[in-house]
Design an enzyme around this catalytic site. Structure first.
Site, PDB file in Angstrom:
ATOM      1  N   TYR A 184       8.686  10.475  -4.366  1.00  0.00           N
ATOM      2  CA  TYR A 184       8.256   9.076  -4.309  1.00  0.00           C
ATOM      3  C   TYR A 184       9.434   8.179  -3.906  1.00  0.00           C
ATOM      4  O   TYR A 184       9.356   7.417  -2.936  1.00  0.00           O
ATOM      5  CB  TYR A 184       7.679   8.656  -5.663  1.00  0.00           C
ATOM      6  N   ALA A 216       0.830  -1.215   0.000  1.00  0.00           N
ATOM      7  CA  ALA A 216       0.000   0.000   0.000  1.00  0.00           C
ATOM      8  C   ALA A 216       0.859   1.257   0.000  1.00  0.00           C
ATOM      9  O   ALA A 216       1.650   1.488   0.919  1.00  0.00           O
ATOM     10  CB  ALA A 216      -0.910   0.001   1.228  1.00  0.00           C
TER      11      ALA A 216
END
Ligand code: NAD
Ligand code: UDP
Length: 323
Positions: free
Chosen positions: A140, A73
């Protein structure tokens, strides 16, 4: 005892759930469905919720006997992360912190974590090994590297064992064609090329053809999603056996340029794929190719589907038939 899969309704998560079910493992999936799809989960118990929600996560651990966690996730789009760094740290880092707190509370020791080639940034070596410098070029990649570092400290002092898998470019689909890559928005090369072949997009824009590579377009290492799935099961086995934490690259060790991917897709699909040369995409390293020797040696990982043709064939089966 069950394996908890966070993000199990997503692309790589749902394929790993299939592999776990085929291996007769008991599976508990947690996903908030912000990016994933409920119908991609083909078995096990499903909890819809956010891993940052403490009461929710506590309930999941209380209601099921969790043996180990596979943690997918996260938000994972480079461009989106450049625009929303706080959101990326919030979901990826805070989500993992909450997960680790509840693993600790419920005595769950082992976690396999989805990391990424984006932790390397512009690579100095081809192929890249796990010892190479990490220098992410976007929030990220930074958020994933921060988690890797957190996991290291947690393993040193909190009795948590981890394996971080640094995936290169995940692609392809389950051979059955029942699940595949279904991101919205889709930003990855192979699904965009196939959607173009199907006429759902007018053309594919190549992000730059002036890189320092033989045909001027970026080179990436594409890895079949089911080979990735297999590696997660092997990582779980290793943690169970020796509890030794570690970091592993997962790729094919072979790079293909954007133009080569488009040419191969034309061959596989037999369709025309209109192309336009566009500007470079910010933050794109010119070449990323993995050395996965460590995973082959220490996890006994044996990729089965390591040709670009097979990857595109399986992706095409799903895109053209069921999507
Ligand atoms: P995906 O978006 O398809 O799957 C992620 C899933 O996590 C989604 O179903 C989403 O709804 C869920 N999720 C996100 N935040 C959540 C939260 N806070 N609580 C509960 N669920 C949440 O992405 P993917 O392509 O399957 O990637 C899976 C993992 O692999 C990610 O961690 C990604 O960073 C990593 N990764 C992917 C690639 C790739 O090529 N796709 C490459 C390297 C690393
Ligand atoms: N790419 C492209 N056009 C697109 C999407 C991707 O030229 O519409 C290129 C991108 O610049 C990169 C490669 O294809 O060089 C793979 O990109 P993708 O987003 O699939 O994966 P990334 O390597 O960014 O994780």
């Amino acid at each position: 005892m069950a394996i908890l899969v966070t993000g199990g309704a997503g692309y790589i998560g749902s394929h790993t759930v299939m592999e776990l079910l085929e291996n007769r493992d008991e599976v508990v999936v947690v996903d908030n469905l912000v990016k994933g799809h409920k119908n991609a989960i083909k078995g096990g118990k499903f909890y819809c919720g956010d891993i940052r929600d403490e009461d929710f996560l506590d309930r999941v651990f209380k209601e099921s006997e969790i043996e180990a966690v596979i943690h997918f996730a996260a938000y994972s789009l480079v461009g989106e992360s450049m625009k929303d760094p706080i959101g990326y740290y919030n979901n990826n880092v805070r989500g993992t912190i909450t997960l680790l707190r509840f693993m600790k509370k419920h005595g769950v020791k082992n976690i396999v974590f989805s990391s990424t080639a984006a932790v390397y940034g512009e690579a100095k070596n081809v192929p890249i090994t796990e010892d190479d410098d990490t220098c992410p070029e976007n929030p990220y990649g930074e958020s994933k590297l921060a988690i890797e570092k957190l996991l290291k400290w947690a393993s040193d002092s909190l009795d948590i064992n981890y394996i971080a898998l640094r995936y290169f470019n995940a692609a392809g689909a389950h051979e059955s064609g029942v699940i595949g890559e279904d991101h919205d928005p889709e930003t990855h090369l192979i699904p965009i090329v196939l959607e173009t072949a199907l006429g759902r997009r007018e053309k594919i824009i190549i992000f730059g053809d002036d890189y320092n590579t033989p045909d001027g377009t970026c080179i990436r290492d594409y890895i079949h999603v089911m080979d990735l799935a297999q590696a997660h099961l092997l990582a779980l086995d290793k943690l169970k056996k020796d509890g030794e934490s570690g970091i592993y690259n997962l790729g094919n060790g072979k790079g293909f340029s954007v133009k080569e991917v488009i040419e191969k897709s034309k061959e596989v699909t037999g369709r025309d794929i209109p192309v336009e040369i566009g500007n470079r995409r910010k933050g794109d390293p010119h070449i990323l190719v993995a050395s996965s020797e460590k995973a082959k040696k220490e996890l006994q990982w044996k990729p089965k589907y390591n040709s670009l043709e097979k990857i595109i064939e399986d992706a095409w089966k799903w895109h053209s038939n069921t999507h």
